[in-house]
Design an enzyme around this catalytic site. Sequence first.
Site, PDB file in Angstrom:
ATOM      1  N   ASP A 130       0.844  -1.195   0.000  1.00 38.20           N
ATOM      2  CA  ASP A 130       0.000   0.000   0.000  1.00 38.20           C
ATOM      3  C   ASP A 130       0.880   1.246   0.000  1.00 38.20           C
ATOM      4  O   ASP A 130       1.717   1.414   0.887  1.00 38.20           O
ATOM      5  CB  ASP A 130      -0.913  -0.019   1.229  1.00 38.20           C
ATOM      6  CG  ASP A 130      -2.106   0.904   1.052  1.00 38.20           C
ATOM      7  OD1 ASP A 130      -2.425   1.263  -0.104  1.00 38.20           O
ATOM      8  OD2 ASP A 130      -2.716   1.275   2.068  1.00 38.20           O
ATOM      9  N   HIS A 137      -3.962  13.899   0.785  1.00 35.62           N
ATOM     10  CA  HIS A 137      -4.149  13.018   1.946  1.00 35.62           C
ATOM     11  C   HIS A 137      -2.967  13.140   2.913  1.00 35.62           C
ATOM     12  O   HIS A 137      -3.157  13.269   4.125  1.00 35.62           O
ATOM     13  CB  HIS A 137      -4.312  11.567   1.475  1.00 35.62           C
ATOM     14  CG  HIS A 137      -4.371  10.557   2.581  1.00 35.62           C
ATOM     15  ND1 HIS A 137      -5.403  10.526   3.512  1.00 35.62           N
ATOM     16  CD2 HIS A 137      -3.533   9.543   2.927  1.00 35.62           C
ATOM     17  CE1 HIS A 137      -5.184   9.531   4.373  1.00 35.62           C
ATOM     18  NE2 HIS A 137      -4.066   8.923   4.036  1.00 35.62           N
ATOM     19  N   GLU A 203     -10.841   3.844   3.672  1.00 34.93           N
ATOM     20  CA  GLU A 203      -9.908   4.640   2.869  1.00 34.93           C
ATOM     21  C   GLU A 203     -10.182   4.347   1.412  1.00 34.93           C
ATOM     22  O   GLU A 203     -10.068   3.198   0.967  1.00 34.93           O
ATOM     23  CB  GLU A 203      -8.447   4.301   3.218  1.00 34.93           C
ATOM     24  CG  GLU A 203      -7.978   4.897   4.534  1.00 34.93           C
ATOM     25  CD  GLU A 203      -6.452   4.844   4.725  1.00 34.93           C
ATOM     26  OE1 GLU A 203      -5.791   4.011   4.069  1.00 34.93           O
ATOM     27  OE2 GLU A 203      -5.931   5.645   5.521  1.00 34.93           O
ATOM     28  N   GLU A 205      -9.257   4.005  -2.137  1.00 34.42           N
ATOM     29  CA  GLU A 205      -8.022   3.815  -2.895  1.00 34.42           C
ATOM     30  C   GLU A 205      -8.346   3.102  -4.205  1.00 34.42           C
ATOM     31  O   GLU A 205      -9.428   2.561  -4.393  1.00 34.42           O
ATOM     32  CB  GLU A 205      -7.030   2.935  -2.108  1.00 34.42           C
ATOM     33  CG  GLU A 205      -6.691   3.448  -0.729  1.00 34.42           C
ATOM     34  CD  GLU A 205      -5.441   2.810  -0.138  1.00 34.42           C
ATOM     35  OE1 GLU A 205      -4.657   2.204  -0.899  1.00 34.42           O
ATOM     36  OE2 GLU A 205      -5.254   2.926   1.087  1.00 34.42           O
ATOM     37  N   ASP A 237      -9.236   0.326   1.951  1.00 40.28           N
ATOM     38  CA  ASP A 237      -8.232  -0.072   2.938  1.00 40.28           C
ATOM     39  C   ASP A 237      -8.776   0.300   4.328  1.00 40.28           C
ATOM     40  O   ASP A 237      -8.343   1.276   4.934  1.00 40.28           O
ATOM     41  CB  ASP A 237      -6.931   0.673   2.634  1.00 40.28           C
ATOM     42  CG  ASP A 237      -5.824   0.331   3.609  1.00 40.28           C
ATOM     43  OD1 ASP A 237      -5.825  -0.796   4.127  1.00 40.28           O
ATOM     44  OD2 ASP A 237      -4.968   1.200   3.851  1.00 40.28           O
ATOM     45  N   ARG A 241      -8.335   3.716  13.306  1.00 39.45           N
ATOM     46  CA  ARG A 241      -7.414   4.837  13.575  1.00 39.45           C
ATOM     47  C   ARG A 241      -6.842   4.802  14.980  1.00 39.45           C
ATOM     48  O   ARG A 241      -5.700   5.213  15.199  1.00 39.45           O
ATOM     49  CB  ARG A 241      -8.144   6.170  13.376  1.00 39.45           C
ATOM     50  CG  ARG A 241      -8.709   6.378  11.986  1.00 39.45           C
ATOM     51  CD  ARG A 241      -7.622   6.367  10.946  1.00 39.45           C
ATOM     52  NE  ARG A 241      -8.151   6.589   9.606  1.00 39.45           N
ATOM     53  CZ  ARG A 241      -7.432   6.405   8.507  1.00 39.45           C
ATOM     54  NH1 ARG A 241      -6.181   5.976   8.571  1.00 39.45           N
ATOM     55  NH2 ARG A 241      -7.970   6.623   7.330  1.00 39.45           N
ATOM     56  N   GLN A 244      -4.208   1.992  15.058  1.00 39.38           N
ATOM     57  CA  GLN A 244      -3.079   2.432  14.230  1.00 39.38           C
ATOM     58  C   GLN A 244      -2.220   3.471  14.950  1.00 39.38           C
ATOM     59  O   GLN A 244      -0.997   3.395  14.953  1.00 39.38           O
ATOM     60  CB  GLN A 244      -3.640   3.016  12.931  1.00 39.38           C
ATOM     61  CG  GLN A 244      -2.601   3.388  11.889  1.00 39.38           C
ATOM     62  CD  GLN A 244      -3.234   4.047  10.653  1.00 39.38           C
ATOM     63  OE1 GLN A 244      -4.444   4.022  10.462  1.00 39.38           O
ATOM     64  NE2 GLN A 244      -2.397   4.635   9.805  1.00 39.38           N
ATOM     65  N   LYS A 257      -4.749  -2.094  10.224  1.00 41.23           N
ATOM     66  CA  LYS A 257      -5.086  -2.271   8.806  1.00 41.23           C
ATOM     67  C   LYS A 257      -5.381  -3.722   8.432  1.00 41.23           C
ATOM     68  O   LYS A 257      -6.136  -3.977   7.503  1.00 41.23           O
ATOM     69  CB  LYS A 257      -3.894  -1.829   7.946  1.00 41.23           C
ATOM     70  CG  LYS A 257      -3.442  -0.407   8.140  1.00 41.23           C
ATOM     71  CD  LYS A 257      -4.260   0.549   7.313  1.00 41.23           C
ATOM     72  CE  LYS A 257      -3.635   1.931   7.269  1.00 41.23           C
ATOM     73  NZ  LYS A 257      -4.404   2.825   6.379  1.00 41.23           N
ATOM     74  N   THR A 261      -9.270  -5.744   3.864  1.00 40.49           N
ATOM     75  CA  THR A 261      -9.069  -4.809   2.763  1.00 40.49           C
ATOM     76  C   THR A 261      -9.962  -5.314   1.641  1.00 40.49           C
ATOM     77  O   THR A 261      -9.861  -6.483   1.262  1.00 40.49           O
ATOM     78  CB  THR A 261      -7.595  -4.821   2.292  1.00 40.49           C
ATOM     79  OG1 THR A 261      -6.751  -4.589   3.425  1.00 40.49           O
ATOM     80  CG2 THR A 261      -7.335  -3.763   1.239  1.00 40.49           C
ATOM     81  N   GLU A 368     -10.247  12.446   7.551  1.00 38.36           N
ATOM     82  CA  GLU A 368     -10.130  13.772   6.936  1.00 38.36           C
ATOM     83  C   GLU A 368     -11.490  14.484   6.894  1.00 38.36           C
ATOM     84  O   GLU A 368     -11.585  15.671   7.187  1.00 38.36           O
ATOM     85  CB  GLU A 368      -9.574  13.654   5.519  1.00 38.36           C
ATOM     86  CG  GLU A 368      -8.114  13.247   5.468  1.00 38.36           C
ATOM     87  CD  GLU A 368      -7.670  12.946   4.041  1.00 38.36           C
ATOM     88  OE1 GLU A 368      -7.396  13.883   3.291  1.00 38.36           O
ATOM     89  OE2 GLU A 368      -7.625  11.749   3.685  1.00 38.36           O
TER      90      GLU A 368
END
Lengths: 420, 420
Positions: A130, A137, A203, A205, A237, A241, A244, A257, A261, A368
């Site tokens: 990844d 971002h 996420e 992606e 993904d 948080r 992480q 993570k 996925t 975000e």
Amino acid sequence: MALKSFIEVHPDSHFPIQNLPYGVFKPEPESQPRPGVAIGDYVLDLYEIASAGLFDGPLLKGSDCFHQPTLNKFVAMGRPAWREARATIQKLLSSTEPALRDNANFRGKSLIPVSKVEMLLPTNIGDYTDFFASLHHATNCGIIFRGKENPVPLNWFYLPIAYHGRASSVVISGTGIVRPSGQAYPLGDSPPSFGPSQKLDFELEMAAVVGPGNELGKPVDVNEAADHIFGLVLMNDWSARDIQRWEYVPLGPFLGKSFGTTISPWIVTLEALEPFVCEAPKQDPPPLLYLAEEISRNYDISLQVQIKPAGHDQASVVSNTNFKYLYWTLTQQLAHHTVNGCNLRPGDIFGTGTLSGPEPDSLGCLMEITWNGERPLSLNGATRKFLEDGDEVIFSGFCKGNGYKVGFGTCSGKVLPSIP
Amino acid sequence: MALKSFIEVHPDSHFPIQNLPYGVFKPEPESQPRPGVAIGDYVLDLYEIASAGLFDGPLLKGSDCFHQPTLNKFVAMGRPAWREARATIQKLLSSTEPALRDNANFRGKSLIPVSKVEMLLPTNIGDYTDFFASLHHATNCGIIFRGKENPVPLNWFYLPIAYHGRASSVVISGTGIVRPSGQAYPLGDSPPSFGPSQKLDFELEMAAVVGPGNELGKPVDVNEAADHIFGLVLMNDWSARDIQRWEYVPLGPFLGKSFGTTISPWIVTLEALEPFVCEAPKQDPPPLLYLAEEISRNYDISLQVQIKPAGHDQASVVSNTNFKYLYWTLTQQLAHHTVNGCNLRPGDIFGTGTLSGPEPDSLGCLMEITWNGERPLSLNGATRKFLEDGDEVIFSGFCKGNGYKVGFGTCSGKVLPSIP
């Protein structure tokens, strides 16, 4: 005149004859998995097409690549074989070609309504990498965690930063995602807390599917890197948080993570995306020589994120962005990945990282969008800082052609409660 | 009386009848890869033993697990099958059992001098994870990079920190390692330099081979984690310190590690290591509940690193350490790895991280031994800060029994010059 199929394809469909993305499916629950191509609301069964001897070009004639349970063998064959397959399939499905069009029996056997099939992972994924290649971002994450002064570390501008993700937990669109448990950052002098993640995020992606690999010890030149990329899929993904944030120093993300996925089932080939090539953002500072490509290409792919909150019937759009904002191109990512001699294998995938755009409504993750939970999001009656159990996250993406779309379908997943 | 084989085994051999480690080999260059067991200077060909119907216990009778090109199927079967196989093989090789001992023809076919065979990777490695579980190593790295104040981050004491490594570049002992090229930390305001790594290092580790996996979303209890571990190998996690230092913030090591990881060919089972169990270090602060095991076990395994410098005939010992210093046990590592629901698959491996001990001569990598190049190492006429082209690094490890050793053989690799 635009190329047209004998199969009726709605102008809003993601899968006209101009697309022809590859996936792996089971026509019946007991069938063997096999490769297929999406056309309108149908799947063309490549096992049947190959068995009927219709792949009669020099590279594919007699090959068993479509008699495999994954696409690994086909993607390993490289661009000449991919072109030959595309030409054969495009001709077979075209409105002027009688072979399939006028053979009701064979048509019934080889064209199956997509609603009736089960989609599976398209390749056996040896490794999943990844990247972290969107400047918007990276900037937003930097401001949230480290403040407005120099939010993006200097190395980001010189190398496409990446980490290895977990290949075993890559799942196909539609698979439920169990909320992970783990340790979260301690408050004050207490030990860290343990429990279901309170900051579960998506996420947005895209991921590239590797075609022919490279030998261990032999880097791929950036100007030849495109020949090692078969196509693209949408990717979620999923990220915890809180887990992480506590674990990631100094060796990077791990359990935050690796619980899941999600990828979309249809691999859209670089050939199908060719009409939608656009310029990549200017890079300043200029990339080092091994990353300096003769032509730097992105793709104009509109991307959308919707959330269907638990207990609601309606999904709300929470982001509209575009692949074209990607700072480090796919070919730069691949060249960087192999510059130390690391070997890629056919069917491996590498994600772009979260694809945030420059606008407040073009952000690629809830961290975000809600600014780490500070600005809850309104979803047509529900509000969210992060994802709740039962929430469904739906990505979609397409390129806009003249009277048609080349699309990726959807990449979706519902959050399931953590197992006590 | 100690168990004895009809095959003569030197008391210093790593492979007496008390060991019986599993590997995969080719008896002839054109043969199909197959599982085998090391005994003295021979390999017992399990393909032949299974074909002769000698695995006649309830779990293995009729199974094709030894007719596979890897050990994945066998390791997936779990401890009862492993115990049955060990009992069968131990009996077959014992000095009192005539079946193989007195059948010259079958003995010639099924016992092959190890010098004549080619060893291959023992499993198809779906994912490779690397932990960071030695407190001595974490402390030394912290002092080198961040200074003497709080060298070890707080999270290290609460969770076994790990990252995902590259599965595709895991290679078998004896494979040459091409010096990687990459970007190194910029000096002053210059852009980063690019070229062959100037700080190539080894890392002395051991890796666990996963037996039965777990389903995605279903954590493994720490007290049941041992049933998911088939055995251990030696591992060299080759590292390019200059590449690693520049790239690793914020997502962890990537190209500084992914150019190659070497494992030893023989998997020593937990059954064979059972007599060498010892207490694990006391953990302070106490582990969170999901990591608190009823019994915390390490193994007393002597480990040694030798370097044979380019152009020299003699290898010099550069480290003597022991597996028993590991802070987070293998079972804690496995429980942590799955606590978020991450699925492990049979044949996956996870490394312990560099196994440094408490003494100056028990350090597990050159970065620690030469203190990041500040104190060059004398090697019988040569000096080294980091590895040079042509240097060979040789790990070995064994447990000392009463009159015998249970050993791992060697894990070696020679540094090849970078490809221009």
